[in-house]
Design a protein around this motif. Structure first.
Motif, mmCIF file in Angstrom:
data_model
loop_
_atom_site.group_PDB
_atom_site.id
_atom_site.type_symbol
_atom_site.label_atom_id
_atom_site.label_comp_id
_atom_site.label_asym_id
_atom_site.label_seq_id
_atom_site.Cartn_x
_atom_site.Cartn_y
_atom_site.Cartn_z
ATOM 1 N N LEU A 1 1.998 3.666 12.886
ATOM 2 C CA LEU A 1 1.281 2.631 11.880
ATOM 3 C C LEU A 1 1.974 1.393 12.191
ATOM 4 C CD1 LEU A 1 1.446 5.113 8.954
ATOM 5 C CD2 LEU A 1 -0.538 4.569 10.217
ATOM 6 N N PHE B 1 -4.535 6.209 5.662
ATOM 7 C CA PHE B 1 -5.507 7.197 5.735
ATOM 8 C C PHE B 1 -6.275 7.413 6.843
ATOM 9 C CE2 PHE B 1 -4.101 5.891 1.467
ATOM 10 C CZ PHE B 1 -3.909 7.153 0.747
ATOM 11 N N ASP B 2 -6.712 6.209 7.509
ATOM 12 C CA ASP B 2 -7.594 6.443 8.639
ATOM 13 C C ASP B 2 -6.666 7.040 9.886
ATOM 14 O OD1 ASP B 2 -9.554 4.899 7.534
ATOM 15 O OD2 ASP B 2 -8.897 3.100 8.400
ATOM 16 N N THR B 3 -5.481 6.896 9.918
ATOM 17 C CA THR B 3 -4.801 7.460 11.120
ATOM 18 C C THR B 3 -4.349 8.871 10.863
ATOM 19 O OG1 THR B 3 -3.835 5.175 11.921
ATOM 20 C CG2 THR B 3 -2.692 7.227 12.522
ATOM 21 N N HIS C 1 0.948 -1.248 -0.032
ATOM 22 C CA HIS C 1 0.053 -0.133 -0.009
ATOM 23 C C HIS C 1 1.068 1.328 -0.022
ATOM 24 C CE1 HIS C 1 -3.770 -2.671 0.453
ATOM 25 N NE2 HIS C 1 -2.813 -3.147 1.449
ATOM 26 N N GLU D 1 -1.903 0.399 5.333
ATOM 27 C CA GLU D 1 -3.442 0.369 5.126
ATOM 28 C C GLU D 1 -4.294 1.198 6.120
ATOM 29 O OE1 GLU D 1 -5.025 -3.967 4.032
ATOM 30 O OE2 GLU D 1 -3.553 -4.048 5.622
ATOM 31 N N GLU D 2 -3.187 1.232 7.287
ATOM 32 C CA GLU D 2 -4.154 2.355 8.500
ATOM 33 C C GLU D 2 -3.725 3.917 7.929
ATOM 34 O OE1 GLU D 2 -1.566 1.125 11.772
ATOM 35 O OE2 GLU D 2 -2.567 -0.807 11.755
ATOM 36 N N LEU E 1 -7.384 11.505 8.345
ATOM 37 C CA LEU E 1 -8.469 11.830 9.181
ATOM 38 C C LEU E 1 -8.351 12.854 10.162
ATOM 39 C CD1 LEU E 1 -10.509 8.514 9.377
ATOM 40 C CD2 LEU E 1 -10.940 10.631 7.600
ATOM 41 N N GLU E 2 -7.283 12.693 10.782
ATOM 42 C CA GLU E 2 -6.798 13.895 11.943
ATOM 43 C C GLU E 2 -6.305 15.104 11.286
ATOM 44 O OE1 GLU E 2 -4.346 12.280 14.926
ATOM 45 O OE2 GLU E 2 -5.193 10.283 14.931
ATOM 46 N N TYR F 1 2.381 9.771 15.787
ATOM 47 C CA TYR F 1 1.551 8.908 15.117
ATOM 48 C C TYR F 1 2.202 7.746 15.028
ATOM 49 C CZ TYR F 1 -0.872 13.224 13.550
ATOM 50 O OH TYR F 1 -1.465 14.400 13.444
#
Length: 189
Positions: A175, A182-184, A77, A179-180, A187-188, A173
């Motif tokens: 990871l 975009f979410d981690t 990814h 894969e994480e 979004l923040e 942050y």
């Protein structure tokens, strides 16, 4: 987002191959898990920890420089993140020609606008000098690395940091896979 990336263990999964080389250098006298753990701190740390001779270190670097890029694949990814980000730069201790060879092998050189490599004459991490140069050129938003020494320069310069596959308590942050991302991180933002 403008991202400064570490190379080994962050963009490309190089530690399994490095572990195999160091295992051979030490003539299979150490556990591969221990070797990998020590390399994840830093190669300099592993040299001291295993009390490697200059001959062993030179042998390691000789074997590493001859390694085929197929042994160091990009993490899953990664292309999606590189495509998404506004700008990507690399800061690595690895020699420039080795990095360029791997990037070209995987067709990923197109994603990076700049690089400071190990043979460019800057002090080694965690000294922030190379990060400062890239920060001054591009206004970096985030530094991603797999070791504490990768993000300590970011902390010194006030740049947000992310540790990849490492839970040391010093990053903004974390990871465990891309894969994480975009979410981690997105979004923040």
């Amino acid at each position: 987002m403008k991202i400064l990336w570490d190379f080994d263990g962050t963009l490309f999964d190089t530690y399994p191959a490095y572990t195999d080389i160091l295992y051979a250098v030490m003539e299979a006298k150490k556990d591969k898990h221990d070797i990998s753990s020590q390399l994840k701190i830093s190669f300099t740390h592993a040299i001291k920890h295993f009390e490697l001779s200059d001959e062993q270190v030179n042998f390691f670097f000789d074997k590493e420089s001859q390694m085929h890029p197929s042994l160091t694949p990009p993490f899953h990814h990664l292309r999606e993140i590189l495509s998404y980000s506004e700008l990507n730069v690399i800061m690595t201790h690895k020699p420039r020609n080795e990095v360029e060879q791997i990037l070209q092998y995987y067709g990923m050189e197109i994603y990076f606008q700049d690089m400071i490599a190990g043979d460019d004459g800057y002090p080694r991490k965690p000294d922030p000098a190379s990060y400062q140069v890239l920060q001054d050129r591009y206004g970096i938003d985030l530094v991603i690395g797999d070791r504490e020494i990768d993000i300590l320069p970011a902390k010194a310069l006030g740049i947000k940091s992310c540790l990849f596959q490492n839970q040391a308590p010093c990053a903004d942050y974390y990871l465990s896979s891309y894969e994480e991302f975009f979410d981690t991180l997105i979004l923040e933002k």
